[in-house]
Design an enzyme around this catalytic site. Structure first.
Site, PDB file in Angstrom:
ATOM      1  N   ASN A 144       0.822  -1.231   0.000  1.00 13.69           N
ATOM      2  CA  ASN A 144       0.000   0.000   0.000  1.00 13.69           C
ATOM      3  C   ASN A 144       0.849   1.272   0.000  1.00 13.69           C
ATOM      4  O   ASN A 144       0.524   2.251  -0.678  1.00 13.69           O
ATOM      5  CB  ASN A 144      -0.996  -0.012   1.158  1.00 13.69           C
ATOM      6  CG  ASN A 144      -0.342  -0.158   2.504  1.00 13.69           C
ATOM      7  OD1 ASN A 144       0.802  -0.614   2.616  1.00 13.69           O
ATOM      8  ND2 ASN A 144      -1.046   0.225   3.546  1.00 13.69           N
ATOM      9  N   GLY A 223       1.636 -11.861   9.718  1.00 11.31           N
ATOM     10  CA  GLY A 223       2.390 -11.465  10.909  1.00 11.31           C
ATOM     11  C   GLY A 223       2.522 -12.619  11.897  1.00 11.31           C
ATOM     12  O   GLY A 223       3.583 -12.821  12.508  1.00 11.31           O
ATOM     13  N   GLU A 240       3.997  -4.774  12.315  1.00 16.43           N
ATOM     14  CA  GLU A 240       3.021  -3.699  12.067  1.00 16.43           C
ATOM     15  C   GLU A 240       1.929  -4.305  11.208  1.00 16.43           C
ATOM     16  O   GLU A 240       2.133  -4.557  10.014  1.00 16.43           O
ATOM     17  CB  GLU A 240       3.694  -2.533  11.333  1.00 16.43           C
ATOM     18  CG  GLU A 240       4.742  -1.809  12.147  1.00 16.43           C
ATOM     19  CD  GLU A 240       4.134  -0.880  13.190  1.00 16.43           C
ATOM     20  OE1 GLU A 240       2.895  -0.823  13.321  1.00 16.43           O
ATOM     21  OE2 GLU A 240       4.905  -0.217  13.892  1.00 16.43           O
TER      22      GLU A 240
HETATM   23  P1  NAD Z   1       0.723  -9.524   3.392  1.00 15.35           P
HETATM   24  O1  NAD Z   1       0.810  -9.954   4.793  1.00 15.35           O
HETATM   25  O2  NAD Z   1       0.015 -10.383   2.431  1.00 15.35           O
HETATM   26  O3  NAD Z   1       2.168  -9.299   2.766  1.00 15.35           O
HETATM   27  C1  NAD Z   1       3.108  -8.423   3.350  1.00 15.35           C
HETATM   28  C2  NAD Z   1       4.495  -8.875   2.977  1.00 15.35           C
HETATM   29  O4  NAD Z   1       4.753 -10.141   3.576  1.00 15.35           O
HETATM   30  C3  NAD Z   1       4.725  -9.072   1.482  1.00 15.35           C
HETATM   31  O5  NAD Z   1       6.012  -8.616   1.160  1.00 15.35           O
HETATM   32  C4  NAD Z   1       4.628 -10.580   1.332  1.00 15.35           C
HETATM   33  O6  NAD Z   1       5.312 -11.093   0.208  1.00 15.35           O
HETATM   34  C5  NAD Z   1       5.265 -11.039   2.621  1.00 15.35           C
HETATM   35  N1  NAD Z   1       4.919 -12.400   3.035  1.00 15.35           N
HETATM   36  C6  NAD Z   1       3.846 -13.138   2.699  1.00 15.35           C
HETATM   37  N2  NAD Z   1       3.882 -14.343   3.315  1.00 15.35           N
HETATM   38  C7  NAD Z   1       4.989 -14.349   4.081  1.00 15.35           C
HETATM   39  C8  NAD Z   1       5.548 -15.276   4.997  1.00 15.35           C
HETATM   40  N3  NAD Z   1       4.979 -16.448   5.241  1.00 15.35           N
HETATM   41  N4  NAD Z   1       6.668 -14.939   5.644  1.00 15.35           N
HETATM   42  C9  NAD Z   1       7.253 -13.731   5.454  1.00 15.35           C
HETATM   43  N5  NAD Z   1       6.766 -12.805   4.586  1.00 15.35           N
HETATM   44  C10 NAD Z   1       5.651 -13.107   3.921  1.00 15.35           C
HETATM   45  O7  NAD Z   1       0.082  -8.061   3.433  1.00 15.35           O
HETATM   46  P2  NAD Z   1      -0.315  -7.127   2.211  1.00 15.35           P
HETATM   47  O8  NAD Z   1      -1.561  -7.662   1.594  1.00 15.35           O
HETATM   48  O9  NAD Z   1       0.867  -6.879   1.357  1.00 15.35           O
HETATM   49  O10 NAD Z   1      -0.612  -5.756   2.962  1.00 15.35           O
HETATM   50  C11 NAD Z   1      -1.855  -5.415   3.458  1.00 15.35           C
HETATM   51  C12 NAD Z   1      -1.902  -5.590   4.960  1.00 15.35           C
HETATM   52  O11 NAD Z   1      -0.830  -4.867   5.566  1.00 15.35           O
HETATM   53  C13 NAD Z   1      -3.162  -5.012   5.564  1.00 15.35           C
HETATM   54  O12 NAD Z   1      -3.653  -5.874   6.556  1.00 15.35           O
HETATM   55  C14 NAD Z   1      -2.688  -3.726   6.206  1.00 15.35           C
HETATM   56  O13 NAD Z   1      -3.500  -3.261   7.245  1.00 15.35           O
HETATM   57  C15 NAD Z   1      -1.322  -4.095   6.660  1.00 15.35           C
HETATM   58  N6  NAD Z   1      -0.492  -2.905   6.879  1.00 15.35           N
HETATM   59  C16 NAD Z   1      -0.117  -2.576   8.160  1.00 15.35           C
HETATM   60  C17 NAD Z   1       0.613  -1.415   8.402  1.00 15.35           C
HETATM   61  C18 NAD Z   1       1.020  -1.004   9.791  1.00 15.35           C
HETATM   62  O14 NAD Z   1       1.944  -0.207   9.919  1.00 15.35           O
HETATM   63  N7  NAD Z   1       0.395  -1.507  10.852  1.00 15.35           N
HETATM   64  C19 NAD Z   1       0.970  -0.606   7.330  1.00 15.35           C
HETATM   65  C20 NAD Z   1       0.578  -0.970   6.055  1.00 15.35           C
HETATM   66  C21 NAD Z   1      -0.145  -2.132   5.832  1.00 15.35           C
END
Ligand code: NAD
Length: 481
Positions: A144, A223, A240
């Site tokens: 995002n 996470g 996060e």
């Molecule tokens: P996601 O969890 O699908 O992916 C995030 C990252 O993790 C990507 O780079 C992905 O390739 C990687 N990933 C996926 N599986 C993994 C694993 N098993 N081990 C390690 N890494 C892995 O999230 P997304 O769809 O990219 O982002 C959207 C989410 O992120 C929403 O829930 C949003 O609220 C959250 N977000 C949180 C914050 C915050 O600061 N709290 C900020 C921005 C987005």
């Protein structure tokens, strides 16, 4: 051949395999990104490990490097922002600001003092608490805000004396790859590497023995996997994660005024903000006025390709998220909710969805209970404020929340009851490099930004310098003998 390169150990690295990156405004692949192999990931971590000893010892060099990094980023807005719009979808002005903000974060941390704390200074001892770097950091980011969220990690991690390998989301790898490539001359080889690939690559990173810390931003589901993967060798984690931020409007609020600000707090980045307003609780007495005003803003908002100068909102970033928003809105409507405005995908190529205001839902409706992460906002009426606060808190999410009132003190008293990492009063999404940001409950562990965020990239060390000759072997035993 990929169109972009990884940066590994101070050199650029292509990959044998590539994957396509889609422009969400067209739904078409527009570039190929490198797919990092396991041996390339090993090389990135090895180089980070080798660079660590010299880097940790030279704080002056680190501060200077961060300032140069800020200059490079800010000087590259013309190159990076259009790339960010192409892969993420956001309007060009928003992309330009994101690149600028990445520079701002580097400047902030370059100038953040990290003094040792003296806790004893007498005839017996001089005792200080200092912060030591952890070593190699694995940083993993979502799609995002690919660039600014990368620098929420890179800037403090490097200032603290760590070295870092970053992996952006497979939906938005390019701006991060390009930015890190542009920054290679600003730091010694191996201090900052960038690799790209799918979710598997993230999992390889979190289970790799080299990193001592995983700094992760993404969904709650992932996470939890990161926390599990980090547990066997007790890597430090900052998580996060997702949010489902409530905004509670009090009965003395001006409906037009709050609707304008709440619309901005909900639809920024097309609702794809972890801490966007994702549900609004409004007193029944002013519910219709607030809804009408929100709907008027939604109708007046130009949605279009981020490269068109009058687009205020772009497309949803990717096909799975587009499908999810469609599904959640359709589920709400089939359950009896009303789309006061919007409610549908737009009839054009790409992942465009009409800005949507929903009413007539319950707290159990999926789009209220789950994180929609898109341009659709549920508005819920309440009659008892205590009840509204309870409903706002009745969730595993705890990222942030806001309270809106003509009386800021009254709003602050309500905000104090919100179970979340950031509580805003008459605003939402007000963030800055000095302000800690993180989630309560399932929205995360730890914080980013400010001295609190910096300290998450460090280990506490107590340094005890004895000033007496006769207590060489006593320690606490001397106190009890
Ligand atoms: P996601 O969890 O699908 O992916 C995030 C990252 O993790 C990507 O780079 C992905 O390739 C990687 N990933 C996926 N599986 C993994 C694993 N098993 N081990 C390690 N890494 C892995 O999230 P997304 O769809 O990219 O982002 C959207 C989410 O992120 C929403 O829930 C949003 O609220 C959250 N977000 C949180 C914050 C915050 O600061 N709290 C900020 C921005 C987005």
């Amino acid at each position: 051949m990929s169109d972009f390169v990884m940066s590994i150990g101070g050199s650029t690295a292509d990959a044998e395999a590539t994957f396509g990156v889609i422009n969400p405004a067209t739904g078409e692949v527009f570039a190929q990104a490198p797919e990092c192999s396991r041996s390339q990931l090993d090389a990135a971590f090895d180089s980070a490990q080798r660079a660590f000893d010299a880097w940790r010892d030279d704080e002056d060099q680190r501060r200077k490097a961060l300032l140069v990094m800020a200059d490079v980023l800010m000087g590259s807005i013309g190159e990076l922002a259009p790339l960010l719009t192409s892969e993420q979808g956001k309007p060009l002005a928003d992309a330009q600001f994101e690149v600028f903000a990445a520079g701002m974060w580097c400047q902030y941390f370059a100038n953040l003092e990290t003094p040792a704390q003296t806790i004893q200074d007498d005839q017996d001892a001089f005792v200080q608490v200092v912060r030591r770097p952890l070593g190699v950091v694995a940083a993993i980011t979502p799609w995002n805000f690919p660039l600014i969220l990368a620098f929420w990690k890179i800037a403090p991690a490097l200032l603290a004396g760590n070295t870092l390998v970053i992996k952006p989301s497979p939906f938005t790898p390019l701006t991060t790859l390009k930015a890190v490539e542009l920054l290679q001359d600003t730091v010694p080889a191996g201090v900052l590497s960038a690799v790209s690939g799918g979710d598997d690559l993230g999992a390889w990173m979190t289970s790799h023995p080299a990193p001592r810390k995983v700094s992760f931003t993404g969904s709650i589901e992932t996470g939890k996997k990161v926390a599990l993967a980090a547990a066997p060798d007790l890597k430090r984690v900052t998580l996060e994660l997702g949010g489902n931020d409530p905004a509670i409007v009090l009965d003395d609020a001006d409906p037009a005024l709050v609707a304008r600000a709440i619309f901005a707090g909900a639809f920024n980045n097309n609702g794809q903000v972890c801490s966007a307003i994702k549900r609004v609780y409004v007193p029944a007495s002013i519910h219709d006025e607030v809804v009408d005003a929100l709907a008027a803003h939604a109708r007046a908002t130009k949605v279009g390709d981020g490269t068109e100068p009058d687009s205020k909102l772009g497309p949803i970033n990717n096909a799975p998220q587009y499908e999810r928003v469609k599904e959640l809105v359709a589920d709400a409507i089939s359950g009896g909710a009303t789309a006061v405005t919007g409610g549908s995908a737009m009839d054009r190529p790409g992942y465009f969805f009409e800005p949507t205001i929903l009413t007539g839902l319950t707290d159990a409706t999926r789009i209220v209970a789950e994180e929609q992460f898109g341009p659709a906002l549920p508005v819920l009426a309440y009659t008892s404020l205590d009840d509204a606060i309870e409903r706002a808190n009745a969730t595993h999410f705890g990222l942030s929340g806001s309270v809106w009132s003509a009386d800021p003190d009254r709003a602050a008293a309500v905000a104090a009851k919100l179970e979340c990492g950031t509580a805003w009063i008459n605003t939402h999404l007000a963030l800055g490099p000095a302000q800690p940001f993180g989630g309560a409950k399932w929205s995360g562990i730890g914080v980013e930004n400010g001295p609190w965020g910096l300290s998450e990239f460090t280990e506490v060390q107590a340094v005890y310098r004895s000033r007496t000759a006769d207590d060489l072997n006593i320690g606490i035993a001397g106190l009890v003998s």
